[in-house]
Write a protein that holds these residues in place. Structure first.
Motif, mmCIF file in Angstrom:
data_model
loop_
_atom_site.group_PDB
_atom_site.id
_atom_site.type_symbol
_atom_site.label_atom_id
_atom_site.label_comp_id
_atom_site.label_asym_id
_atom_site.label_seq_id
_atom_site.Cartn_x
_atom_site.Cartn_y
_atom_site.Cartn_z
ATOM 1 N N THR A 3 36.157 -8.469 -1.664
ATOM 2 C CA THR A 3 36.100 -8.370 -0.261
ATOM 3 C C THR A 3 34.805 -8.440 0.180
ATOM 4 O O THR A 3 34.417 -8.904 1.284
ATOM 5 C CB THR A 3 36.939 -7.029 0.104
ATOM 6 N N ASN A 4 33.904 -7.762 -0.296
ATOM 7 C CA ASN A 4 32.443 -7.807 0.016
ATOM 8 C C ASN A 4 31.796 -9.225 0.131
ATOM 9 O O ASN A 4 31.392 -9.696 1.209
ATOM 10 C CB ASN A 4 31.641 -7.098 -0.879
ATOM 11 N N THR A 5 32.365 -9.964 -1.074
ATOM 12 C CA THR A 5 31.586 -11.389 -1.058
ATOM 13 C C THR A 5 32.313 -12.211 -0.035
ATOM 14 O O THR A 5 31.753 -12.915 0.776
ATOM 15 C CB THR A 5 32.058 -11.923 -2.531
ATOM 16 N N ASP A 6 33.783 -12.118 0.194
ATOM 17 C CA ASP A 6 34.592 -12.936 1.195
ATOM 18 C C ASP A 6 33.968 -12.599 2.535
ATOM 19 O O ASP A 6 33.676 -13.522 3.432
ATOM 20 C CB ASP A 6 35.938 -12.478 1.102
ATOM 21 N N LEU A 7 33.675 -11.386 2.930
ATOM 22 C CA LEU A 7 33.078 -11.083 4.161
ATOM 23 C C LEU A 7 31.704 -11.634 4.352
ATOM 24 O O LEU A 7 31.577 -12.149 5.370
ATOM 25 C CB LEU A 7 33.363 -9.609 4.327
ATOM 26 N N ALA A 8 31.042 -11.305 3.306
ATOM 27 C CA ALA A 8 29.541 -12.016 3.658
ATOM 28 C C ALA A 8 29.383 -13.447 4.001
ATOM 29 O O ALA A 8 29.010 -14.109 4.749
ATOM 30 C CB ALA A 8 28.815 -11.767 2.312
ATOM 31 N N SER A 9 30.455 -14.366 3.057
ATOM 32 C CA SER A 9 30.715 -15.555 3.201
ATOM 33 C C SER A 9 30.989 -16.018 4.642
ATOM 34 O O SER A 9 30.550 -16.820 5.410
ATOM 35 C CB SER A 9 31.392 -16.268 2.283
ATOM 36 N N MET A 10 32.065 -15.138 5.180
ATOM 37 C CA MET A 10 32.421 -15.135 6.564
ATOM 38 C C MET A 10 31.412 -15.229 7.643
ATOM 39 O O MET A 10 31.244 -15.943 8.692
ATOM 40 C CB MET A 10 33.563 -14.264 6.958
ATOM 41 N N GLU A 39 26.315 -8.604 0.881
ATOM 42 C CA GLU A 39 26.107 -9.207 -0.328
ATOM 43 C C GLU A 39 25.405 -8.106 -1.156
ATOM 44 O O GLU A 39 25.739 -7.722 -2.390
ATOM 45 C CB GLU A 39 25.222 -10.248 -0.356
ATOM 46 N N ASP A 40 24.752 -7.217 -0.491
ATOM 47 C CA ASP A 40 23.911 -6.151 -1.188
ATOM 48 C C ASP A 40 24.685 -4.906 -1.572
ATOM 49 O O ASP A 40 24.203 -4.017 -2.388
ATOM 50 C CB ASP A 40 22.638 -5.581 -0.282
ATOM 51 N N LEU A 41 25.636 -4.843 -0.926
ATOM 52 C CA LEU A 41 26.582 -3.466 -1.052
ATOM 53 C C LEU A 41 27.269 -3.449 -2.434
ATOM 54 O O LEU A 41 27.880 -4.289 -2.989
ATOM 55 C CB LEU A 41 27.679 -3.424 0.101
ATOM 56 N N VAL A 42 27.365 -2.331 -3.065
ATOM 57 C CA VAL A 42 27.566 -2.021 -4.399
ATOM 58 C C VAL A 42 28.985 -1.500 -4.500
ATOM 59 O O VAL A 42 29.848 -1.916 -5.076
ATOM 60 C CB VAL A 42 26.611 -0.868 -5.084
ATOM 61 N N GLU A 43 29.310 -0.647 -3.333
ATOM 62 C CA GLU A 43 30.646 -0.039 -3.269
ATOM 63 C C GLU A 43 31.630 -1.043 -2.593
ATOM 64 O O GLU A 43 31.040 -1.928 -1.587
ATOM 65 C CB GLU A 43 30.799 1.425 -2.703
ATOM 66 N N ASP A 44 33.057 -1.039 -2.680
ATOM 67 C CA ASP A 44 33.778 -1.644 -1.916
ATOM 68 C C ASP A 44 33.702 -1.358 -0.357
ATOM 69 O O ASP A 44 33.634 -0.286 0.044
ATOM 70 C CB ASP A 44 35.437 -1.267 -2.216
ATOM 71 N N VAL A 45 33.602 -2.502 0.503
ATOM 72 C CA VAL A 45 33.229 -2.053 1.815
ATOM 73 C C VAL A 45 34.254 -1.377 2.530
ATOM 74 O O VAL A 45 34.312 -0.653 3.447
ATOM 75 C CB VAL A 45 33.088 -3.333 2.795
ATOM 76 N N ALA A 46 35.654 -1.556 1.944
ATOM 77 C CA ALA A 46 36.675 -0.695 2.364
ATOM 78 C C ALA A 46 36.807 0.750 2.369
ATOM 79 O O ALA A 46 37.315 1.615 2.854
ATOM 80 C CB ALA A 46 38.160 -1.172 1.740
ATOM 81 N N SER A 47 35.639 1.211 1.128
ATOM 82 C CA SER A 47 35.424 2.437 0.948
ATOM 83 C C SER A 47 34.609 3.141 1.787
ATOM 84 O O SER A 47 34.335 4.378 1.608
ATOM 85 C CB SER A 47 35.329 2.750 -0.418
ATOM 86 N N GLY A 469 33.446 -13.332 -13.354
ATOM 87 C CA GLY A 469 33.472 -12.049 -14.255
ATOM 88 C C GLY A 469 34.399 -10.961 -13.626
ATOM 89 O O GLY A 469 35.096 -11.214 -12.492
ATOM 90 N N LEU A 470 34.549 -9.680 -14.163
ATOM 91 C CA LEU A 470 35.432 -8.544 -13.735
ATOM 92 C C LEU A 470 34.708 -7.937 -12.328
ATOM 93 O O LEU A 470 33.309 -8.096 -12.355
ATOM 94 C CB LEU A 470 35.364 -7.517 -14.626
ATOM 95 N N GLU A 471 35.459 -7.534 -11.659
ATOM 96 C CA GLU A 471 34.840 -6.724 -10.377
ATOM 97 C C GLU A 471 35.271 -5.257 -10.328
ATOM 98 O O GLU A 471 36.143 -4.845 -9.490
ATOM 99 C CB GLU A 471 35.434 -7.706 -9.009
ATOM 100 N N PRO A 472 34.907 -4.504 -11.184
ATOM 101 C CA PRO A 472 35.498 -3.217 -11.265
ATOM 102 C C PRO A 472 34.840 -2.342 -10.251
ATOM 103 O O PRO A 472 33.845 -2.888 -9.363
ATOM 104 C CB PRO A 472 34.786 -2.750 -12.557
#
Length: 562
Positions: A3-10, A39-47, A469-472
């Motif tokens: 989600t972070n990547t998708d939003l960043a790209s938007m 992009e720099d955010l480590v945690e899920d933006v939704a959290s 890769g994984l997105e834990p």
DNA sequence: GCCGTTTTCGGCCCGACTGTTTTCAGTCG
């Protein structure tokens, strides 16, 4: 987390469209800034409960993000995207074409994508446009050839040796006093857009001639007294800047970036009634070294790797970042027993040559059939062979280990009874790398919590430019790793660099231990360590937090902690 | 659109090179 990547790209896309539409540059910048923050955010933006707590994210962007999280749609994004032909975003990627020219091409020559741009050039439609002369059209035509081929940024493992060889060849030019690479390469980023080289010389023309006629140059894009720009046959762009020796520090600072770091520095200078540009800090006589400029601005020297405006300019004391010399062991290496190309003894000799006190033999486990992974019986024999070599070679401790697969459900690829016979267990995910975020989190947590696991190898399994890769849930992994004293690996191979820099900073802040390993299969792989170190430094890693920097006794005690 | 150690309004980093001009707009980093 994607989600972070998708939003960043938007947000990046919105910024580009706003540019093409001629909106305020500040609005464009604001959107780019939000994209970068995401992009720099480590945690899920939704959290994150309050999105405006993220620097750069204001009320307007926060609302857009929230709507997207709630509905899976962002009305403003859709509206913007529908307001121009989508192919114009590709046209923007053509070197030399910016928002103004793209808009002109669109509105005055009906260009809507790469194909119609090609056609417009061929049928002479552009010839009559204002400020669109023969040379400009020629340049666009040449640049078009690179749009398809050069989509990806280049891995640091390719770019750094290339930059070093260019510098070595230019160094022989008469009159050179200083030469160094700058840019994202000097900051140690995992991928590089282009190579920036900075030099001082008494003979600028000789240097720029030599630079523009290097034998792998395909196109000379610009050639001036102080700046040259070429594209190599490989597609890589290389820029050369020539500055006065007395201003080398200011120039190195400027061209090392990052852009965001520079902006804050210049703002800081202005607040102190000074002016900082690529030549000097005014009024001052301290422009020859970076150290002097930072000191003049009341700052400690900031290592290039952390100049990303990720808190380095707000920090009173910069920690003592890890260096190559701090590394005393390599805890993840392969031999001919699985898919490596070295015997146990060869591996040990290379490690001794590097001054290590300990090397771990960690061949693949049984599930890795294609890598000749060891069945339990072969592992038992291998352990014996490692013990024998360890007894025979005095200069180093050879640990009997394994790189054990973390299977899809988080169980390990050997029984605990067998794992208990090993000195060190590196547990890594290799297969099922497209499982969901929650599955990946559960899988990795199970391995982190396993009492016989010491290190989680390349935790996400990503391959740069090839595999996501994984997105834990990274913060959850970090918390568990800190609690169970399990180290997270920075796999130093330049294809991997996994954990990546941003995750790493969170791990350091979260109190987890890290381990930098080369995952060597061949002797030359040991050289990749420097990329792991650069990544570690980008994550503010100190030797105290890295198990490879422990003394022999401390390392052994850590391995036997459970 | 974002932000505040002078500000809730009025700013927001700076310079080189190119090509097309005849003083500068656009692009790039």
């Amino acid at each position: 987390m994607s989600t972070n990547t998708d939003l960043a790209s938007m947000f990046h896309t919105m910024a580009t469209i706003l540019e093409i539409k001629g909106e305020s540059g500040f609005k464009v910048n604001a959107n780019t800034k939000v994209a970068r923050a995401l992009e720099d955010l480590v945690e899920d933006v939704a959290s994150i409960p309050d999105l405006t707590s993220i620097p750069g994210v204001g009320k307007s962007s926060a609302t857009k993000i929230q709507n997207y999280l709630k509905t899976g749609q962002m009305i403003e994004f859709e509206a913007l995207r529908n307001s121009i032909p989508s192919g114009l975003l590709d046209v923007m990627r053509v070197q030399g074409l910016g928002p103004k020219k793209v808009r002109q091409l669109w509105q005055e020559a009906d260009v809507i994508d790469i194909a119609t741009l090609r056609k417009a050039i061929d049928d002479g439609r552009l010839d009559t446009l204002p400020r669109m002369g023969k040379k400009t059209i020629e340049n666009i035509s040449e640049a078009l050839a690179f749009v398809e081929t050069s989509g990806n940024r280049t891995r640091i493992g390719i770019a750094m040796p290339l930059a070093e060889s260019i510098i070595q060849s230019l160094q022989e030019q008469p009159g050179i006093t200083n030469i160094a690479f700058a840019g994202s390469l000097r900051r140690g980023k995992e991928t590089i857009g282009d190579i920036d080289i900075l030099a001082s010389t008494e003979n600028p023309m000789a240097l720029s001639d030599a630079f523009c006629t290097m034998n792998n140059v395909a196109i000379v894009q610009a050639k001036g007294e102080t700046k040259c720009s070429v594209r190599l046959e490989s597609g890589m762009q290389v820029d050369l800047r020539v500055v006065d020796k007395s201003k080398f520090g200011a120039a190195l600072l400027y061209f090392t970036g990052s852009k965001e770091h520079n902006i804050i520095l210049r703002e800081r200078a202005i607040k102190q009634h000074k002016k900082l540009n690529e030549y000097e800090l005014e009024p001052s006589n301290t422009s020859d070294t970076e150290e002097a400029i930072y000191a003049d601005l009341g700052l400690p020297f900031l290592p290039p790797e952390i100049r990303e405006n990720r808190g380095e300019l707000l920090c009173d004391q910069i920690p003592n970042l890890i260096t190559l010399q701090d590394i005393r062991s390599d805890l993840h290496c392969h031999t001919t027993a699985s898919d490596g190309h070295m015997s146990i003894e060869e591996l040990a000799m290379h490690a001794i040559a590097r001054g290590y006190h300990t090397i771990a033999v960690t061949d693949h486990s049984q599930s890795q059939g294609q890598a000749n992974g060891l069945k339990p019986k072969r592992l038992l024999q291998h352990i014996e062979a490692i013990h024998t070599a360890n007894a025979a070679i005095d200069a180093i401790t050879i640990l009997a280990g394994s790189e054990v697969d973390i299977l899809q459900d988080g169980t390990l690829d050997y029984e605990d009874e067998l794992l208990a016979k090993l000195d060190i267990v590196v547990a890594s995910p290799h297969a099922a790398l497209s499982q969901s975020s929650s599955e990946a989190t559960a899988r990795l947590l199970k391995a982190i919590e396993h009492p016989l696991v010491h290190i989680i190898g390349h935790p996400t399994g990503r391959i740069i430019n090839k595999r996501k890769g994984l997105e834990p849930d990274i913060p959850a992994l970090i918390a568990a790793a800190a609690q169970h004293n399990t180290a997270l690996e920075i796999n130093a191979n330049s294809y991997r660099l996994d954990l990546r820099d941003t995750h790493l900073k969170a791990a350091v802040d979260g109190g987890a231990m890290l381990s930098i390993n080369t995952d060597s299969h061949r002797p030359v792989d040991f050289e990749q360590l420097r990329y792991g170190i650069l990544t570690g430094r980008r994550g503010w890693l100190t030797p105290e937090k890295c198990v490879n920097c422990f003394t022999h006794d401390k390392l052994i005690a850590w391995l036997r902690r459970n």
